[in-house]
Design a protein around this motif. Structure first.
Motif, PDB file in Angstrom:
ATOM      1  N   HIS A 158       0.832  -1.205   0.000  1.00  0.00           N
ATOM      2  CA  HIS A 158       0.000   0.000   0.000  1.00  0.00           C
ATOM      3  C   HIS A 158       0.865   1.252   0.000  1.00  0.00           C
ATOM      4  CE1 HIS A 158      -3.578   2.394   0.671  1.00  0.00           C
ATOM      5  NE2 HIS A 158      -2.993   2.981   1.696  1.00  0.00           N
ATOM      6  N   PHE A 159       1.945   1.208   0.756  1.00  0.00           N
ATOM      7  CA  PHE A 159       2.863   2.344   0.855  1.00  0.00           C
ATOM      8  C   PHE A 159       3.481   2.660  -0.515  1.00  0.00           C
ATOM      9  CE2 PHE A 159       7.389   3.419   1.106  1.00  0.00           C
ATOM     10  CZ  PHE A 159       7.331   4.651   1.732  1.00  0.00           C
ATOM     11  N   ILE A 320     -13.041  -2.049   2.065  1.00  0.00           N
ATOM     12  CA  ILE A 320     -13.250  -3.102   3.075  1.00  0.00           C
ATOM     13  C   ILE A 320     -13.198  -2.496   4.471  1.00  0.00           C
ATOM     14  CG2 ILE A 320     -12.291  -5.234   4.057  1.00  0.00           C
ATOM     15  CD1 ILE A 320     -11.302  -5.944   1.267  1.00  0.00           C
ATOM     16  N   LYS A 321     -14.266  -2.711   5.253  1.00  0.00           N
ATOM     17  CA  LYS A 321     -14.364  -2.084   6.574  1.00  0.00           C
ATOM     18  C   LYS A 321     -14.268  -3.074   7.730  1.00  0.00           C
ATOM     19  CE  LYS A 321     -15.094   1.847   4.536  1.00  0.00           C
ATOM     20  NZ  LYS A 321     -13.997   2.843   4.467  1.00  0.00           N
ATOM     21  N   SER A 322     -14.308  -4.372   7.434  1.00  0.00           N
ATOM     22  CA  SER A 322     -14.298  -5.329   8.538  1.00  0.00           C
ATOM     23  C   SER A 322     -13.630  -6.634   8.122  1.00  0.00           C
ATOM     24  CB  SER A 322     -15.735  -5.640   8.987  1.00  0.00           C
ATOM     25  OG  SER A 322     -16.418  -6.362   7.963  1.00  0.00           O
ATOM     26  N   PHE A 326     -13.545  -8.840   4.486  1.00  0.00           N
ATOM     27  CA  PHE A 326     -12.270  -9.326   3.952  1.00  0.00           C
ATOM     28  C   PHE A 326     -12.317 -10.836   3.728  1.00  0.00           C
ATOM     29  CE2 PHE A 326      -8.033 -11.116   4.915  1.00  0.00           C
ATOM     30  CZ  PHE A 326      -7.305 -10.561   3.877  1.00  0.00           C
ATOM     31  N   ASN A 327     -12.777 -11.569   4.727  1.00  0.00           N
ATOM     32  CA  ASN A 327     -12.836 -13.035   4.629  1.00  0.00           C
ATOM     33  C   ASN A 327     -13.786 -13.506   3.540  1.00  0.00           C
ATOM     34  OD1 ASN A 327     -10.958 -13.549   6.608  1.00  0.00           O
ATOM     35  ND2 ASN A 327     -12.457 -13.619   8.272  1.00  0.00           N
ATOM     36  N   SER A 328     -14.884 -12.785   3.341  1.00  0.00           N
ATOM     37  CA  SER A 328     -15.842 -13.202   2.313  1.00  0.00           C
ATOM     38  C   SER A 328     -15.216 -13.106   0.919  1.00  0.00           C
ATOM     39  CB  SER A 328     -17.103 -12.340   2.388  1.00  0.00           C
ATOM     40  OG  SER A 328     -16.834 -11.001   2.005  1.00  0.00           O
ATOM     41  N   VAL A 347      -4.558  -4.957   2.696  1.00  0.00           N
ATOM     42  CA  VAL A 347      -5.537  -4.722   3.760  1.00  0.00           C
ATOM     43  C   VAL A 347      -4.924  -4.952   5.120  1.00  0.00           C
ATOM     44  CG1 VAL A 347      -7.719  -5.496   4.750  1.00  0.00           C
ATOM     45  CG2 VAL A 347      -7.468  -5.305   2.271  1.00  0.00           C
ATOM     46  N   LYS A 348      -5.090  -3.974   5.980  1.00  0.00           N
ATOM     47  CA  LYS A 348      -4.646  -4.115   7.381  1.00  0.00           C
ATOM     48  C   LYS A 348      -5.866  -3.868   8.251  1.00  0.00           C
ATOM     49  CE  LYS A 348       0.108  -2.735   6.492  1.00  0.00           C
ATOM     50  NZ  LYS A 348       1.187  -1.804   6.807  1.00  0.00           N
TER      51      LYS A 348
END
Length: 349
Positions: A158-159, A320-322, A326-328, A347-348
Motif C-alpha cells: 500500500h505504501f 473493506i471495513k471489517s 475481507f474473509n468473504s 488490507v490491514k
C-alpha cells in the motif's frame, strides 16, 4: 561457458529456480536482464534517448528468500552498491564516487521514510540519470548510470502504491498458494541434510556477465555495441498489444502507461545483448530477433496486467471495513488468486 552461451536467459533462470522453486525463475526473469541493461547504450528517441536501464521493486513476505535472492543478484551485478542504513549526504557521496553502479537496497521501506533519500534514488535511476542538490556547503550535480533493485516486504505494498514508486519500476510481488507452499517445504526437507554442488554454475554465470562487460569495454573479439536495429514488425506488434491492453485501463482508471511500453524496448535490447553470441551484429548495431521479441512481449504484458490488478485491488481494499468483508472476498472462489495475494498485502484490519 559453451553451454550458457547457447541460451543464457534460460540457463540463469533454470539454475535459480532449481535452488529456489516457485521463486527463482519468477524473480530472475527480470533480474537476469538488469546487468546487461546497465552497460548497453540507451535507446535512441529523437534528441532525448530513452534509458536502457531496468529497475525493479521486489516485494516478498518475510522468510521468503528475498535477502538470499538479492544477494545472489549482487554477485552477478556490475559494480554493486549495497545501501542499508545511510544518510542523504552519504548516499550522494557514494553515488558521485560510483556513477556507474547497481544499487541494491535490502529494506527500502525503512530508507524511504527519509524523502531526501527517495529523491536521490529516483533522480539516479530516472530518465534524467542525475543527482542534483545544492546546500550551504556543497553543490552536487553529477550524471549517473545505474540500475536499482529495491526490496521490501509485501505488506508494505500500500505504501509503494501511494508513493507512486510501483509505477517507476518493474514490480515483482512474490507469493505462494497452498500447493506451492507445501512443495517448497518438501524441497527444504529433501535438501536440509544434503551437501550438493552447484557444478560451478554460479561461477559460470558470473564469468559470463564479466565476458559481456568486456565486449563493451573493447576487450572482446566482438566489438562494442553502439546501437540497435529494431524490426518494424516488432514495433508495430508491441504497440498494437500495448494499445489494446491499456485503452480500457486508461478509460477506467485514468492513468498513463507510457513507461510500461518503454519497458518493452528495455526488455528487448537487454535480452538481445544477453544473447549477443547468438545475435546478428553489423558495424556495432545489434539486431534483436524473434526470441527477444517474445520474451519482451510477455514481460511487458505481465507488467501491465500486474499494475492493472494492483490498482483494482487497491480500490477494493479501501472499501473493506471489517474482517468479515475481507474473509468473504478471500473465500470467494470467483476471485482470482492473484487478486487475493494483493489484497492480503494491502488490507490491514
Amino acid at each position: 561457458m559453451d553451454e550458457i552461451k547457447k541460451n543464457p536467459y534460460n540457463y540463469i533462470c533454470d539454475y535459480v529456480e532449481s535452488v529456489y522453486p516457485y521463486t527463482g525463475k519468477k524473480v530472475f526473469e527480470i533480474l537476469s536482464l538488469m546487468p546487461t541493461s546497465l552497460i548497453i547504450p540507451d535507446l535512441p528517441f529523437g534528441n532525448k534517448p530513452i534509458r536502457s536501464n531496468i529497475n525493479t521493486l521486489f516485494l516478498a513476505p518475510p522468510s521468503s528468500g528475498k535477502t538470499t535472492l538479492s544477494d545472489l543478484y549482487g554477485t552477478f551485478a556490475y559494480y554493486p552498491l549495497k545501501v542499508e542504513s545511510i544518510t542523504p549526504a552519504r548516499l550522494e557521496y557514494d553515488l558521485s564516487q560510483n556513477p556507474v553502479c547497481s544499487i541494491i537496497v535490502g529494506d527500502f521501506a525503512r530508507l524511504s521514510k527519509n524523502q531526501e533519500i527517495v529523491k536521490i534514488i529516483e533522480g539516479a535511476i530516472g530518465e534524467e540519470k542525475r543527482i542534483s542538490r545544492r546546500t550551504m556547503r556543497t553543490d552536487i550535480n553529477s550524471h549517473t548510470e545505474t540500475t536499482a533493485l529495491l526490496c521490501g516486504v509485501a505488506s508494505d505494498l500500500h505504501f509503494y502504491v501511494l508513493g507512486g514508486l510501483i509505477f517507476r519500476n518493474v514490480p515483482i510481488l512474490l507469493g505462494h498458494d497452498v500447493t506451492e507452499h507445501s512443495d517448497i517445504g518438501k524441497h527444504l526437507k529433501d535438501n536440509i541434510n544434503e551437501e550438493k554442488s552447484d557444478n560451478g554454475k554460479e561461477k559460470i554465470i558470473k564469468e559470463y556477465y564479466e565476458d559481456l562487460a568486456k565486449i563493451q569495454d573493447g576487450e572482446n573479439s566482438i566489438k562494442p555495441i553502439k546501437g540497435y536495429f529494431i524490426e518494424k514488425s516488432f514495433r508495430d506488434n508491441s504497440y498494437k498489444e500495448w494499445d489494446k491492453m491499456t485503452k480500457p485501463i486508461v478509460s477506467e482508471l485514468g492513468i498513463n502507461m507510457f513507461r510500461e511500453y518503454q519497458e518493452f524496448y528495455r526488455f528487448l535490447v537487454s535480452h538481445a545483448f544477453l544473447n549477443v553470441y547468438n545475435r546478428k551484429i553489423e558495424n556495432g548495431i545489434l539486431y534483436p530477433n524473434e526470441e527477444d521479441f517474445k520474451i519482451a512481449f510477455r514481460l511487458m504484458k505481465r507488467n501491465i496486467i500486474f499494475k492493472y490488478r494492483l490498482m483494482k485491488t487497491e480500490s477494493m481494499a479501501r472499501g473493506i471495513k471489517s474482517t468479515k468483508e475481507f474473509n468473504s472476498i478471500i473465500q470467494n472462489e470467483k476471485v482470482p488468486e492473484e487478486y487475493k495475494l494483493m489484497l492480503r498485502n494491502l488490507v490491514k484490519i
